[in-house]
Design an enzyme around this catalytic site. Sequence first.
Site, PDB file in Angstrom:
ATOM      1  N   CYS A  66      39.736  61.491  49.717  1.00 18.11           N
ATOM      2  CA  CYS A  66      38.963  61.324  48.493  1.00 18.11           C
ATOM      3  C   CYS A  66      37.667  62.148  48.553  1.00 18.11           C
ATOM      4  O   CYS A  66      37.726  63.369  48.421  1.00 18.11           O
ATOM      5  CB  CYS A  66      38.711  59.841  48.224  1.00 18.11           C
ATOM      6  SG  CYS A  66      38.411  59.533  46.486  1.00 18.11           S
ATOM      7  N   HIS A  76      43.872  57.841  48.372  1.00 19.95           N
ATOM      8  CA  HIS A  76      43.525  56.995  49.521  1.00 19.95           C
ATOM      9  C   HIS A  76      44.817  56.578  50.230  1.00 19.95           C
ATOM     10  O   HIS A  76      45.273  55.433  50.069  1.00 19.95           O
ATOM     11  CB  HIS A  76      42.761  55.753  49.056  1.00 19.95           C
ATOM     12  CG  HIS A  76      41.368  56.048  48.616  1.00 19.95           C
ATOM     13  ND1 HIS A  76      40.311  56.121  49.499  1.00 19.95           N
ATOM     14  CD2 HIS A  76      40.859  56.306  47.395  1.00 19.95           C
ATOM     15  CE1 HIS A  76      39.202  56.403  48.831  1.00 19.95           C
ATOM     16  NE2 HIS A  76      39.507  56.522  47.552  1.00 19.95           N
ATOM     17  N   GLU A  88      45.225  55.689  53.034  1.00 19.21           N
ATOM     18  CA  GLU A  88      44.992  54.579  53.984  1.00 19.21           C
ATOM     19  C   GLU A  88      45.411  53.226  53.413  1.00 19.21           C
ATOM     20  O   GLU A  88      45.563  52.265  54.154  1.00 19.21           O
ATOM     21  CB  GLU A  88      43.517  54.541  54.420  1.00 19.21           C
ATOM     22  CG  GLU A  88      42.508  54.117  53.363  1.00 19.21           C
ATOM     23  CD  GLU A  88      41.969  55.279  52.529  1.00 19.21           C
ATOM     24  OE1 GLU A  88      42.647  56.319  52.419  1.00 19.21           O
ATOM     25  OE2 GLU A  88      40.856  55.130  51.972  1.00 19.21           O
TER      26      GLU A  88
HETATM   27  N1  GLN Z   1      32.449  59.793  44.757  1.00 15.17           N
HETATM   28  C1  GLN Z   1      33.704  60.457  44.545  1.00 15.17           C
HETATM   29  C2  GLN Z   1      34.264  60.192  43.173  1.00 15.17           C
HETATM   30  O1  GLN Z   1      33.890  59.251  42.530  1.00 15.17           O
HETATM   31  C3  GLN Z   1      34.705  60.065  45.603  1.00 15.17           C
HETATM   32  C4  GLN Z   1      35.131  58.635  45.506  1.00 15.17           C
HETATM   33  C5  GLN Z   1      35.782  58.121  46.755  1.00 15.17           C
HETATM   34  O2  GLN Z   1      35.721  58.749  47.815  1.00 15.17           O
HETATM   35  N2  GLN Z   1      36.411  56.977  46.662  1.00 15.17           N
HETATM   36  O3  GLN Z   1      35.112  60.925  42.713  1.00 15.17           O
END
Ligand code: GLN
Length: 571
Positions: free
Chosen positions: A391, A528, A530
């Site tokens: 992410c 994600h 994970e």
């Molecule tokens: N801050 C980034 C976004 O909102 C990444 C979010 C995250 O890593 N969950 O796109």
Amino acid sequence: MTTTPKRDGPTRHIFITGGVVSSLGKGIAAASLGRLLITMGYRVRIQKLDPYLNVDPGTMNPFQHGEVYVTDDGAETDLDLGHYERFLGVPCTRNSTVTSGKIYQSVIQKERAGKYNGGTVQVVPHVTDEIKSHIRSLAGPDVDVVISEVGGTVGDIEGLPFMEAVRQMRHEVGRDYVLFIHLVYIPFIKAAGEIKTKPAQHSVQKLREIGIVPDFLMCRAEKPLSKGVKEKLALFCNVDQDKVIDLPDVPTTIYEVPQVLERQDVHTLVCKRLGLAVRECDMKAWDLMVQHIRRPKDTVTIAMVGKYIDHQDAYKSVTESVDHAAYSHLLKANIVRIESESLEKDPDWQEKLRGVDGILVPGGFGKRGFEGKLRAIRYARETGLPYLGLCLGMQAASIEFARNVLGWADANSTEMNEKTAYPIIVVMESQKDVVAAGNLGGTMRLGSYPCTLTKKTSRTGKLYGGADVVMERHRHRYEFNNAHRAAFEAAGMQFTGVYIPDPAKPEASLVEIIELKGHPFFIATQAHPEFKSSPVEPHPLFRGFLGAAYKHHTKTGSDTEVGLTAVGNEG
Ligand code: GLN
């Protein structure tokens, strides 16, 4: 497929409450019992009842509450749901998480809509009814057992409506079909050299005041309790002696907890008490997985560079996924947590990364420590160290590439610098109004979306086993700016996964996965992954990452993993 014999009676309910202190691992106990019941072929659903007033943990700081876990259907939830999914192998849904905030929001909405016909709206019965309807929403003809973990500790003021609701459940569903487990802490007083049962006794008394009589007492202690202590607990807590269960600290891994319960026949006792047939509980595959964890052939060191490093649980699913992947290679992962800001301040920052076998940058928000993450990624890219970005870790990898390969020194995300001349990462079109309205709870791009794998021959394509499309979970507001794709590709960055919202317009796709050509392992994903790893089914990207890390570690080693036999899961 084994056919499940028809069940007599309604869906059974198991409630797990906690006493004496918090953080006893109620979630793991609940998930472990769920694992045993699933292994017996029962169809199990599990949920967390959380008495706090946030509607969900989505807006909470990870320092407060640990990781925010995301379900397929896009709920931002407590990290215990991660344990549930990893142990049970059954996806949770937004119904698996119930907070006071969610309950009150719904009650107040109904009141505003005149649904209570002019009546006075009260905690009992309106709030308790609402809680019960959320518990019942998991039950049904295709579910044999619902396990509900009640967050907090007996005696908490905010937990009372939940306690009253679960008390009523026994009355309504029927005594024979509802079971209470109370998990308590049994302290060992070093100076006296004695185990003390009094706090547990008081906690059970507190529970009985509310009208709940526990069927089982699970005892968290450093060591197993003596027969004498168990007899005492049984007598004073009014629980059958065979239902006083030891839950000592496990030596190696939390995945030993189902074994601890199995050895004490908890699954049999639970089934008998609930009128369910006692079926065989074949733990062979699970036992084999635990054996692998106990006897690693080597250790690899992974640096996890993030902002919430000091909170043990802020990246719970990430560290779990690294561990799962390590197990599948018969390895142990030594995860070194590096506070990303420290890489910005320390002139010898490279020393912190020297000797590691892989670098991982997990998800995150905001500016603090962001430049440190970029440093770590550059180090991985330039020294051929395996890199996995999740992410924000994907967004950061893109920015690092723009700055140091394409030479766009000012490149950034508009989350960090709105005025950047090279906005590599920008707020998603669909998020602009949301951000402007300041409506932050539950409004990100959340949950499961299909990712089309564009290059079968890439490492990404191979790791996903040649699949055309894979489902991954998301939690973000920003995305890769498609205006820069061509420049990236020309310089060796491949877009190996994309989300195509409209098949008629494939060019309007969202970048999901990037992979650097010619690097031993440099993959980063907007998703994600994970949230989709379990000890018996590690996620392919993590597996690939750990394999590459091991190769780096041994220089000549192989990155092929051992095949773990998947443990049968009930869907
Ligand atoms: N801050 C980034 C976004 O909102 C990444 C979010 C995250 O890593 N969950 O796109």
